[in-house]
Design an enzyme around this catalytic site. Structure first.
Site, PDB file in Angstrom:
ATOM      1  CG  ASP A 189      -2.010  -1.041   1.077  1.00 50.47           C
ATOM      2  OD1 ASP A 189      -2.219  -1.404  -0.027  1.00 50.47           O
ATOM      3  OD2 ASP A 189      -2.712  -1.232   2.246  1.00 50.47           O
ATOM      4  NE  ARG A 230      -1.303   2.755  13.287  1.00 55.34           N
ATOM      5  CZ  ARG A 230      -0.444   1.588  13.449  1.00 55.34           C
ATOM      6  NH1 ARG A 230       0.616   1.390  13.745  1.00 55.34           N
ATOM      7  NH2 ARG A 230      -0.968   0.524  12.355  1.00 55.34           N
ATOM      8  CG  ASP A 236      -4.555   2.251  12.891  1.00 56.79           C
ATOM      9  OD1 ASP A 236      -4.475   2.298  14.280  1.00 56.79           O
ATOM     10  OD2 ASP A 236      -4.090   1.117  12.548  1.00 56.79           O
ATOM     11  CB  SER A 249      -4.574  -6.614   7.773  1.00 50.88           C
ATOM     12  OG  SER A 249      -4.197  -5.479   8.518  1.00 50.88           O
TER      13      SER A 249
END
Ligand code: ARG
Length: 389
Positions: free
Chosen positions: A13, A92, A121, A173
Site C-alpha cells: 500500500d 499511532r 488508525d 493484516s
C-alpha cells in the site's frame, strides 16, 4: 514542488502510495518509524527509492514508544473493552508525532499515511497531526485512490517497476510492535471461525509445546517495571524477555469482536504476552498498596484512559489530566509480584511491597488477631441506618 512526508511501512500500500503521490505532484519523503515491527528495513528503503521517494528517513522510536506511551498506559491500567492492551492504538500517536517533527525538519507542507477509511488508525494519525500542527495538509491515498483491489495495486506496482514481494504476503493484516501484535482480515473476518495457527505471529504452536510451569518475578518502581527475576532490566529488554517467555506459553492471546470508533464491529486477534503479564502484575501490586477508595476510583479512570487511547485522543488536555491523576496514584506502586506461567494462563502467586497496606494482624483468623470485633456492631448499625424499616 510541494513536499510530503509519508508514513511508510514498506508494504504494498505505502509503496504504491509513494508513486501515486508523486504523480499528484508531490516530492515524497518516506518516513519509517521503528516501534518494533521486526521487519528488515534495507529492502524497504530500496523499495521506497525505486517507487520514487526522494529521501527515506528512518527513526528508531522503540524506547520512546515504551517510556512515553506504553508505561503511562500500563500505569493507567488501560485495556480496551476488557481485553485489548492497545499496542496498535498506542503506537499511532507516537509515530504521527515524530512524523510532524520530520515534516518540520524537512520543511514539508504535507503529511500522509496508508490507513484505510474504515479503521481507527486514520483517526489516530490525523487527530495527532492536527493537534500538533493543524497547518499541515493531510493526505490519505488509500481513501481516495482508484484501485479497487489488491490485484489492481499489484498491477500498478508492476507497471511502474515498484519492487514488491507478493509471495510473502499473508492473507492477514498484521500490525506489530513491542507491546503486541494485532491481526485481522482473511478467514478471521468470519467471527465464528477459530483463528488458525498461521494467524498467530508470536504464540504459534504453543498448544503443542510441552512446558513446565514457571514463575517469573516482576519488580516495579512507582508503577514502572524495572526488574525481572531479580535482575534490573531496561524497558525494551524487559518487555522482550517477557514477550519471549510468555509467547512460548501462549499467554496474551485474545480473540475479540471489538467496537471501532467508526461504528464497525470487527474481529481481531491479539497477541500480547508481556502486556498481559505486566498489566496483571501491575494491577495486583496496586491492590496491595492503594486504599480501597482510590483503587476503585482508578478502575473508572482505567476505562476512560483506554477509550481515549483507542479513540486517538492522546494529544489532548483530557489525557494530560488523566496522566496527572494516575501519576499521583503510582507513588507507592513499588514492589515485587510473582506470576506463575502455565500454558495459556498467567496467575499471580505472591506480592511484596515496602508500602503494603496489608496487615496480617488485622486479617488473621488466628490468636494474633488485633481487630476489635466489637466495633463492627456499631459500624454496621450506622451503615444500615438509612435503610432501616
Ligand atoms: N483493531 C486494532 C486497533 O484499532 C488494530 C488495528 C490494526 N490491526 C491490523 N491488523 N492492521 O487498534
Amino acid at each position: 514542488m510541494k513536499k510530503i512526508v509519508l508514513a511508510y511501512s514498506g508494504g504494498l500500500d505505502t509503496s504504491v502510495a509513494i508513486k501515486w503521490l508523486k504523480d499528484k505532484g508531490y516530492e515524497v519523503i518516506a518516513y519509517m518509524a521503528d516501534v518494533g515491527q521486526e521487519k528488515t528495513t534495507t529492502a524497504a528503503i530500496a523499495r521506497a527509492k525505486k517507487a520514487g521517494a526522494s529521501k527515506v528517513v528512518v527513526k528508531d522510536l522503540k524506547k520512546k514508544f515504551v517510556t512515553d506511551y506504553v508505561w503511562p498506559a500500563l500505569k493507567a491500567g488501560a485495556v480496551y473493552e476488557g481485553r485489548y492492551t492497545l499496542a496498535t492504538a498506542l503506537s499511532r500517536p507516537c509515530i504521527a508525532a515524530e512524523q510532524v517533527a520530520v515534516a518540520h525538519a524537512e520543511k514539508a507542507t504535507a503529511v500522509g499515511h496508508g490507513c484505510t477509511g474504515k479503521g481507527n488508525d486514520q483517526v489516530r494519525f490525523e487527530v495527532t497531526i492536527q493537534a500538533l500542527d493543524s497547518s499541515l495538509e493531510i493526505l490519505a491515498p488509500l481513501r481516495e485512490w482508484e484501485f479497487k483491489s489488491r490485484d489492481e495495486e499489484i498491477d500498478y506496482a508492476i507497471k511502474h517497476r515498484i519492487p514488491i514481494d507478493v509471495t510473502k504476503k499473508s492473507s492477514y493484516s498484521i500490525d506489530k510492535n513491542v507491546w503486541g501484535v494485532s491481526v485481522e482480515s482473511g478467514v478471521l473476518e468470519n467471527p465464528n471461525i477459530e483463528p488458525p495457527q498461521d494467524s498467530f505471529q508470536w504464540t504459534r504452536g504453543a498448544e503443542k509445546r510441552n512446558l513446565k510451569d514457571r514463575v517469573v518475578t516482576i519488580e516495579f518502581n512507582k508503577g514502572i517495571p524495572v526488574g525481572l527475576d531479580g535482575k534490573k532490566l531496561g524497558p525494551l529488554e524487559l518487555i522482550a524477555k517477557l514477550n519471549d517467555t510468555g509467547a512460548q506459553y501462549g499467554i496474551g492471546r485474545m480473540d475479540m469482536i471489538e467496537n471501532r470508533l467508526v461504528g464497525i464491529k470487527s474481529r481481531e486477534t491479539y497477541e500480547a504476552p508481556a502486556a498481559t503479564i505486566l498489566m496483571l502484575a501491575h494491577a495486583d501490586l496496586e491492590s496491595l498498596v492503594l486504599d480501597r477508595e482510590l483503587l476503585h476510583y482508578k478502575q473508572g479512570i482505567s476505562q476512560k484512559y483506554a477509550d481515549l487511547v483507542y479513540y486517538g485522543l492522546w494529544f489532548t488536555p483530557m489525557r494530560e489530566a488523566l496522566d496527572a491523576f494516575v501519576e499521583t496514584t503510582q507513588k507507592k506502586v513499588t514492589g515485587k509480584v510473582r506470576v506463575r506461567l502455565r500454558k495459556f494462563s498467567a496467575n499471580i502467586v505472591g506480592r511484596t511491597s515496602p508500602f503494603s497496606r496489608y496487615n496480617e494482624n488485622l486479617a488473621t483468623y488466628t490468636a494474633k488477631d488485633t481487630f476489635d470485633h466489637r466495633l463492627a456492631k456499631g459500624f454496621i448499625d450506622l451503615w444500615a441506618l438509612p435503610y432501616r424499616k
